[in-house]
Enzyme design. Structure first.
Site, short mmCIF file in Angstrom:
data_model
loop_
_atom_site.label_atom_id
_atom_site.label_comp_id
_atom_site.label_asym_id
_atom_site.label_seq_id
_atom_site.Cartn_x
_atom_site.Cartn_y
_atom_site.Cartn_z
CB SER A 119 -0.86 0.06 1.27
OG SER A 119 -1.63 -1.08 1.39
CG HIS A 140 -2.41 -0.85 -4.11
ND1 HIS A 140 -2.92 0.40 -3.89
CD2 HIS A 140 -2.49 -1.50 -2.93
CE1 HIS A 140 -3.29 0.51 -2.62
NE2 HIS A 140 -3.05 -0.63 -2.03
CD GLU A 152 -3.70 3.31 -6.39
OE1 GLU A 152 -3.55 4.52 -6.47
OE2 GLU A 152 -3.50 2.69 -5.33
CG ASN A 190 -4.18 3.92 0.45
OD1 ASN A 190 -5.38 3.91 0.71
ND2 ASN A 190 -3.47 2.81 0.33
#
Ligand SMILES: NC(=O)c1ccc[n+]([C@@H]2O[C@H](COP(=O)([O-])OP(=O)(O)OC[C@H]3O[C@@H](n4cnc5c(N)ncnc54)[C@H](O)[C@@H]3O)[C@@H](O)[C@H]2O)c1
Length: 291
Positions: A119, A140, A152, A190
């Site tokens: 992450s 991801h 991602e 994120n």
């Protein structure tokens, strides 16, 4: 580069979801973990989740049975050596990931594409410790993997185009959408989402609103399906804090400073749903705000 077999390292909440969607899409999956209990729990979880999909008529019983036959488990990392693609989804700890790659590399076919579901850790740095930085990238997935549509794809500095295209094709075959992100701290989702949750913590910390009013405001006022504090509890407040620290360290900007109240909740072990308590207390029939 045609991908048929995929090795998944780590059978936790992300690894089991990744194995689930890959197997349903027709890939042969070898799932590895250091813990037999994790592997057993992953197979139980995947079976349960596919059963639910059958009962909702999203897949047939035959699809489920065929997919389950495509998943094999192993405690031996070298068993993943001959696969076409490896997705590492072990614990978010750089030393652990580095050790995994060091152990796997001598057994890995020269053509295998190596990826990480990290992450927040730098893809370029992880890649530079391997023998194939050009065939290394970030892959991801979002949690929960079977439901979330986005993946991602993160290129490291050395990632080559055939590697990117091969991973892009896998995402398409999974029926998901790829977003291409550059290798900067926390990538796209994120980078935007976790500071919003951190800002909600500041609003609570400064007394702008209560847990209930902050979550209601964002649900009803911004049309978010979950309030930011509820979402923080779902992700895990320890994970949110770890990502804020990566942003703060990696971008050296005070706007990413973690909220002291978020730090306090993590220190208390009130890290959200998985701990039974976070911004809400989940131990009763309905979640009750803790502030
Ligand atoms: N949880 C999320 O919402 C989320 C979302 C996207 C990405 N990620 C990333 O996915 C990765 C895994 O996260 P998770 O939430 O599934 O964690 P988790 O704690 O549920 O699972 C991690 C698994 O890795 C295993 N493991 C530890 N060391 C290992 C080793 N040396 N070899 C093989 N397996 C090993 C553990 O036994 C455990 O089963 C992390 O990099 C995390 O940042 C998590």
């Amino acid at each position: 580069m045609s991908i048929e077999t995929v090795g998944v390292i780590g059978a936790g909440q992300m690894g089991n979801g990744i194995a689930h969607v890959l197997a349903l899409a027709g890939y042969e999956v070898r799932l590895n973990d250091i813990s037999q209990d994790s592997l057993d729990a992953a197979i139980t979880r995947i079976t349960k989740n596919m059963d639910r999909q059958v009962s909702r008529e999203l897949i047939s019983a035959q699809d489920r049975d065929d997919a389950m036959k495509r998943i094999s488990t192993t405690l031996a990392l070298p068993d993943l050596g001959p696969t076409d693609l490896v997705i590492e989804a072990a614990t978010e700890n750089e030393a652990i990931k580095k050790q995994i790659f060091d152990t796997l590399l001598p057994h890995l076919s020269p053509d295998t594409i190596l990826t990480s579901n990290t992450s927040s850790i730098s893809i370029t740095r992880l890649a530079s410790g391997t023998d194939r930085p050009e065939r290394f990238m970030g892959f991801h997935f979002m949690n929960p993997v079977p439901l979330m549509k986005l993946v991602e794809l993160i290129r490291g500095i050395a990632t080559d185009e055939p590697t990117y295209q091969a991973c892009f094709s896998v995402v398409e075959k999974l029926g998901k959408t790829a977003a291409s992100a550059e290798d900067y701290p926390a990538f796209i989702v994120n980078r935007i989402l976790i500071p919003m949750i951190n800002e909600a913590c500041y609003a609570l910390y400064e007394g702008v609103g209560s847990v209930a009013s902050i979550d209601a405001s964002m649900k009803l006022g911004a049309n978010h399906p979950m309030g930011p504090l509820e979402l923080g509890d779902f992700i895990g407040l320890d994970t949110c804090l770890a990502i804020m620290n990566v942003l703060h360290d990696g971008l050296a900007d005070t706007k990413y400073r973690p909220c002291p109240l978020l730090v306090k909740y993590v220190e208390a072990g009130w890290v959200g749903r998985k701990a039974g308590r976070g911004f809400y207390d989940y131990r009763g029939e309905v979640p009750v705000p803790t502030r």
